[in-house]
Design an enzyme around this catalytic site. Sequence first.
Site, short mmCIF file in Angstrom:
data_model
loop_
_atom_site.label_atom_id
_atom_site.label_comp_id
_atom_site.label_asym_id
_atom_site.label_seq_id
_atom_site.Cartn_x
_atom_site.Cartn_y
_atom_site.Cartn_z
N ASP A 269 19.45 -34.22 -21.97
CA ASP A 269 20.51 -33.22 -21.98
C ASP A 269 21.62 -33.64 -22.95
OD1 ASP A 269 21.55 -30.68 -20.52
OD2 ASP A 269 23.18 -32.10 -20.24
N TYR A 371 31.81 -30.24 -23.63
CA TYR A 371 31.58 -28.90 -24.16
C TYR A 371 32.80 -28.38 -24.91
CZ TYR A 371 27.47 -28.75 -21.09
OH TYR A 371 26.28 -29.00 -20.49
N HIS A 429 14.71 -28.33 -15.74
CA HIS A 429 15.53 -28.99 -16.76
C HIS A 429 15.70 -30.48 -16.49
CE1 HIS A 429 18.64 -29.36 -19.83
NE2 HIS A 429 19.41 -29.95 -18.93
#
Length: 450
Positions: A269, A371, A429
């Site tokens: 990730d 982010y 995921h």
Amino acid sequence: MANLPSITNRSSAVVKPYDYCHCTMSDVFIHTLCPPFILSYGVWRKLTTTASSGGVVYRSRQTTGISVAPRSVRRGSRCAPHHTILNNRSDSTRWRGPTQNNQHIAKTITMVQYYIRESIQFVVAYALCVFYSLRVLFGILVLFVTKPHTKFWTTKERPVPPDCLKNHEYGVDKYQNANGIRIHYVEKGDPSKPLMVFVHGFPEFWFSWRHQLKEFSKDYWVVALDMRGYGDTEKPQYRYAYRIDNMTEDIRCLVRALGRQKFTLVAHDWGAVIGWHFITKHMDMIDRYIMMDAPSQKIARKLFSTSKTQFKMSWYIFFYQMPWLPEFFVRLGDFQIFKMIFSQHGGPEVVEAFKYTFSKPNGMTYPINYYRENFRFFTKKLTPPRPKTFARGLYLLGEKDLYISKETGPLMQQEFENLEFRVVPGVDHFLQQHKPEVVNQYMREFLSKN
């Protein structure tokens, strides 16, 4: 108008669009208004003048692509009262020829295209940020109306870690000062063996590699770290501390502090996003690498504008640009989101381990800053030079991944030579936790190849 910023680079003949306006995502309102005014003034200034003062170069017919000096200048006269003095050059170069003029216009067009592209992306990104934030706020309002006495916004205090974090069999907790911060990591295995470093993603910490620590400590000296802002690693307060170059340097400095020059990198990730960046900059340190469920920043930007599938799957990235609200959303129902994600990855004790880690003060803010700080506009985007040689690599993607499109695989193979791409069947995921036996087998098969 004299006080307006000039778009001309006074110190260099090469004009870069990034020299004109620097804006981060937090500067929402001022940079929505400023770029058009800077552009309008800057383009006019670019097409008629050069910023240097005190010279004798004159305004030319820029729109035709031809620059003709007045007859008085061609005759050697320094007197041209009806022309604008532009630049300080020698007598032999007082007027710009056709080739120079075309280059000048091309640079200006490039600058305009850059601002148009960035402005469109800026508006779309923040429109989606507001859209998803309103959806979340509507859901919270519904909870207030339907469950007014539940206090769903509160979280449980967790002063003591669960047993799986206190007395675990996955390795030894250690700390190392590297790149100006104190990094926590768990190590296991013989330090004389080759080094394997595990880098986690969001929202995870070293514990997400517990199965791999036990499996690969037989053949490697394994180290699973908490990235900056996570777990027991130091948490810088300033947002710019979470730019990707800083995390890349954390890994490099940690490996050097451990006394190694080369190692095997395994990342998932956000750890994989950082990992792609790392191997591009420091391929000489990589023996082999395994990335999971995330492409490089370059491929991610490309897919945002070309793939509807990936664009829809990345909704959370836009939502995370909103201040405060994402942290509040994740904490709802005493971190109910961790129960939804990790309940099938080890049971209640595993869920409690994640709740304990992220319930610390600002435990969600610093990870979400990854982010916020690495998806910005009107800023210079530096891409490391392409390596001359590539180490062997493996890119794994869960078949049921809800966040990363399978389109990333072939694109990453085009970008990185010697890269093998495999889809892990029936896995979500968080594949290294969902089906660790299958993932470990895929890793073993790759590492056993010459």
